[in-house]
Write an enzyme that holds these catalytic residues in place. Structure first.
Site, PDB file in Angstrom:
ATOM      1  N   SER A 120      -6.272   4.205   5.581  1.00  0.00           N
ATOM      2  CA  SER A 120      -6.371   2.735   5.892  1.00  0.00           C
ATOM      3  C   SER A 120      -5.794   2.028   4.579  1.00  0.00           C
ATOM      4  O   SER A 120      -6.193   2.265   3.578  1.00  0.00           O
ATOM      5  CB  SER A 120      -7.697   2.367   6.474  1.00  0.00           C
ATOM      6  OG  SER A 120      -8.011   1.207   6.002  1.00  0.00           O
ATOM      7  N   LYS A 121      -5.366   0.635   5.153  1.00  0.00           N
ATOM      8  CA  LYS A 121      -4.846  -0.209   4.253  1.00  0.00           C
ATOM      9  C   LYS A 121      -6.048  -0.541   3.358  1.00  0.00           C
ATOM     10  O   LYS A 121      -5.877  -0.991   2.030  1.00  0.00           O
ATOM     11  CB  LYS A 121      -4.325  -1.498   4.704  1.00  0.00           C
ATOM     12  CG  LYS A 121      -2.967  -1.348   5.413  1.00  0.00           C
ATOM     13  CD  LYS A 121      -2.529  -2.583   5.848  1.00  0.00           C
ATOM     14  CE  LYS A 121      -1.658  -2.327   7.347  1.00  0.00           C
ATOM     15  NZ  LYS A 121      -1.334  -3.362   7.968  1.00  0.00           N
ATOM     16  N   ARG A 122      -7.364  -0.406   3.737  1.00  0.00           N
ATOM     17  CA  ARG A 122      -8.512  -1.011   2.960  1.00  0.00           C
ATOM     18  C   ARG A 122      -9.172   0.181   2.333  1.00  0.00           C
ATOM     19  O   ARG A 122      -9.817  -0.018   1.450  1.00  0.00           O
ATOM     20  CB  ARG A 122      -9.310  -1.391   4.186  1.00  0.00           C
ATOM     21  CG  ARG A 122      -9.071  -2.802   4.795  1.00  0.00           C
ATOM     22  CD  ARG A 122      -9.895  -3.062   5.883  1.00  0.00           C
ATOM     23  NE  ARG A 122      -9.521  -2.298   6.975  1.00  0.00           N
ATOM     24  CZ  ARG A 122      -8.206  -2.391   7.795  1.00  0.00           C
ATOM     25  NH1 ARG A 122      -7.657  -3.646   7.305  1.00  0.00           N
ATOM     26  NH2 ARG A 122      -7.834  -1.704   8.708  1.00  0.00           N
ATOM     27  N   ASP A 123      -8.657   1.426   2.172  1.00  0.00           N
ATOM     28  CA  ASP A 123      -9.166   2.201   1.442  1.00  0.00           C
ATOM     29  C   ASP A 123      -8.565   2.016   0.061  1.00  0.00           C
ATOM     30  O   ASP A 123      -7.329   1.701  -0.268  1.00  0.00           O
ATOM     31  CB  ASP A 123      -8.668   3.827   1.768  1.00  0.00           C
ATOM     32  CG  ASP A 123      -9.028   4.466   3.041  1.00  0.00           C
ATOM     33  OD1 ASP A 123     -10.331   4.127   3.213  1.00  0.00           O
ATOM     34  OD2 ASP A 123      -8.650   4.878   3.921  1.00  0.00           O
ATOM     35  N   HIS A 167       0.728  -1.053  -0.017  1.00  0.00           N
ATOM     36  CA  HIS A 167      -0.028   0.230   0.120  1.00  0.00           C
ATOM     37  C   HIS A 167       0.894   1.282  -0.154  1.00  0.00           C
ATOM     38  O   HIS A 167       2.012   1.333   0.264  1.00  0.00           O
ATOM     39  CB  HIS A 167      -0.825  -0.004   1.151  1.00  0.00           C
ATOM     40  CG  HIS A 167      -0.246  -0.291   2.544  1.00  0.00           C
ATOM     41  ND1 HIS A 167      -0.082   0.962   3.201  1.00  0.00           N
ATOM     42  CD2 HIS A 167      -0.084  -1.309   3.294  1.00  0.00           C
ATOM     43  CE1 HIS A 167       0.698   0.591   4.248  1.00  0.00           C
ATOM     44  NE2 HIS A 167       0.684  -0.839   4.485  1.00  0.00           N
TER      45      HIS A 167
END
Ligand code: GLU
Length: 504
Positions: free
Chosen positions: A270-273, A29
């Site tokens: 966030s890593k999830r974005d 990321h």
């Protein structure tokens, strides 16, 4: 003298050695790439060494795919490492999963020398005591229950079948360091309780392996994200112990904590974005140069408001005094704009090489392109280079020039908007005008269409060319019309106009 010289003086005669040491979990990321970039730039700026280490001691979370993706990411970005996987070096192996015997040995030596101790507290007991501490408004954290067990107490726990973890004995004092980015930082002793180094099953934790390897790999500067700030006092204490038992040479690295990267709203990216995933940038066609350029601006500045620079220029100017401790905001729009700047700066040949994989994936050209496709690309790319924001956008901009008529499609909404029954006359006149063009070049096409539609039919340019544009390029917004028609050729143009006419 630049401030870099001041900062570097702290490393004495020793050459700078920095490291990028991600854990191979999930996909690379942008936050981690920013850290890699800053370390790389610092190593290059100082003529030091950039060490790449894989922190893969957490077998439950680490994966081989993620490991390969990390190597591939650094290669794609051109962040070359001097020591590390596949490159080797004097302090290898550089994958922690291959260094387990080293950690077991160091852990045992720490225990024997009294810097660490076996802790038999169960999770439930720890949890209950944490709750109690909270209820009594005491600082939670390990309370030192097993710090000074006698041999018989240890034997009793073992007889009970309890399996100990290895816990580090924090010295009973505050820890202060001069952070390279944030200046003096102090952690009071009450805020850094004894912490676990090795799990009950023998698995060594980040808390142990990271400083041990930094020591063994002779790392001089630790540049990493602010989220790791609270592990620094523990590591400083562990360093002292490592020096005492002869694992480190007694030097402690300098620490610099890079600012948080904020996402939308006021929260950390966030890593999830979705905009966090490196793969998204590769898939949609960001240039590695542009991505690095943008990531460099997340917490660092070149000075003179210069915002367009490559990584080599960045490394020439990279001083830690220009790293800003305040949070940086990730702005995808700005990143994309910088990508557009980079695309415009490419030579058309270079740009063609870079868009071919995207066009080929979309089935618009073969890879490598045929001679005919190459000709179209050479003529078409300069028409769109100015407006291209990503390499991937070349597909929608150029496909109409490259696909045969059988596969040419008009945008339905655009067609419905301008190809109305009224436009039949316009299309008929355009067909006749194009058919009559003798010298096939932009100027003649321009003249022929203007005289037929504007002078001949008395139409305003928008009404005149709108239907022709959608019929020939498929869209209301397209590269310049006359140039496009020239590239397509007379037969293809007339055929497309004919199809549009038939549909009215
Ligand atoms: N493996 C750690 C991480 O990925 C490294 C942290 C550090 O740089 O010390 O967070």
């Amino acid at each position: 003298m630049t401030d870099a010289a001041v900062v570097d003086a702290s490393a004495g005669a020793e050459r700078v050695r920095v490291r990028f040491c991600p854990s191979p979990t999930g996909n690379p990321h942008v936050g981690m790439i920013r850290t890699a970039l800053f370390n790389w730039a610092y190593a290059r700026h100082t003529g030091g060494t950039f060490v790449f280490r894989i922190e893969d001691t957490d077998s439950a979370r680490d994966s081989e795919d993620s490991y390969s993706a990390l190597l591939e990411a650094l290669r794609w970005l051109g962040l070359t490492w001097d020591e590390g996987p596949e490159v080797g070096g004097p302090h290898g192996p550089y994958r922690q999963s291959q260094r387990l015997d080293i950690y077991a040995d160091v852990a045992e030596r720490l225990r024997v020398a009294g810097y660490a101790y076996q802790c038999f507290c169960s999770q439930d007991e720890l949890e209950a005591r944490r709750e109690l501490a909270k209820a009594e408004s005491r600082t939670p954290g390990y309370d030192g229950q097993c710090r000074n067990l006698t041999e018989s107490q240890v034997a009793a726990y073992v007889a009970e079948g309890r399996v100990p973890v290895l816990r580090f004995r924090m010295p009973d004092r505050d820890f202060t360091w001069d952070d390279l980015v944030r200046g003096d930082i102090t952690f009071g002793k009450d805020h850094v309780p004894d912490y676990v180094l090795v799990r009950g099953n023998g698995e060594p934790l980040y808390t142990l392996v990271n400083p041990v390897d930094d020591a063994l790999m002779r790392i001089t500067h630790v540049l990493r994200g602010e989220d790791l700030l609270s592990s620094t006092p523990r590591q400083l204490a562990l360093y002292e112990a490592l020096a005492a038992i002869g694992v480190s040479d007694g030097t402690t690295p300098r620490f610099g904590h890079l600012p948080y990267v904020m996402g939308e709203g006021n929260r950390k990216l966030s890593k999830r974005d979705p905009e966090s995933a490196l793969q998204m940038y590769r898939d949609t066609g960001y240039l590695p140069e542009a991505l690095l350029n943008y990531l460099a601006l997340l917490g660092w500045s070149m000075g003179d408001d210069q915002e367009f620079f490559g990584k080599e220029l960045m490394s020439e100017h990279f001083t830690l005094s220009r790293v800003n401790p305040n949070p940086a905001r990730f702005d995808l729009k700005k990143c994309t704009a910088i990508n557009g700047d980079w695309i415009r700066a490419l030579s058309p040949e270079d740009l063609i090489d870079r868009i071919v994989p995207f066009l080929a994936d979309a089935g618009v050209v073969t890879n490598p392109p045929t001679l005919e496709q190459q000709q179209v690309l050479r003529a078409g790319v300069p028409l769109v280079q100015e407006r291209m924001e990503t390499l991937g956008s070349s597909v929608s901009m150029l496909a109409f020039l490259l696909v045969p008529n059988e596969r040419f499609e008009m945008d339905e909404a655009d067609a419905a908007a301008v190809l109305t029954p009224d436009s039949a006359v316009t299309i008929d006149a355009a067909i006749a005008a194009i058919d009559a063009v003798e010298t096939w070049d932009t100027e003649s096409i321009n003249e022929a269409l203007r005289s037929a539609l504007i002078e001949g039919l008395g139409l305003k340019p928008k009404l005149a060319f709108g239907p022709v544009r959608v019929a020939v390029t498929g869209r209301r917004v397209s590269p310049p019309l006359f140039e496009s028609i020239e590239i397509l050729g007379k037969a293809v143009t007339i055929a497309r106009l004919g199809v549009a006419r038939a549909g009215l």
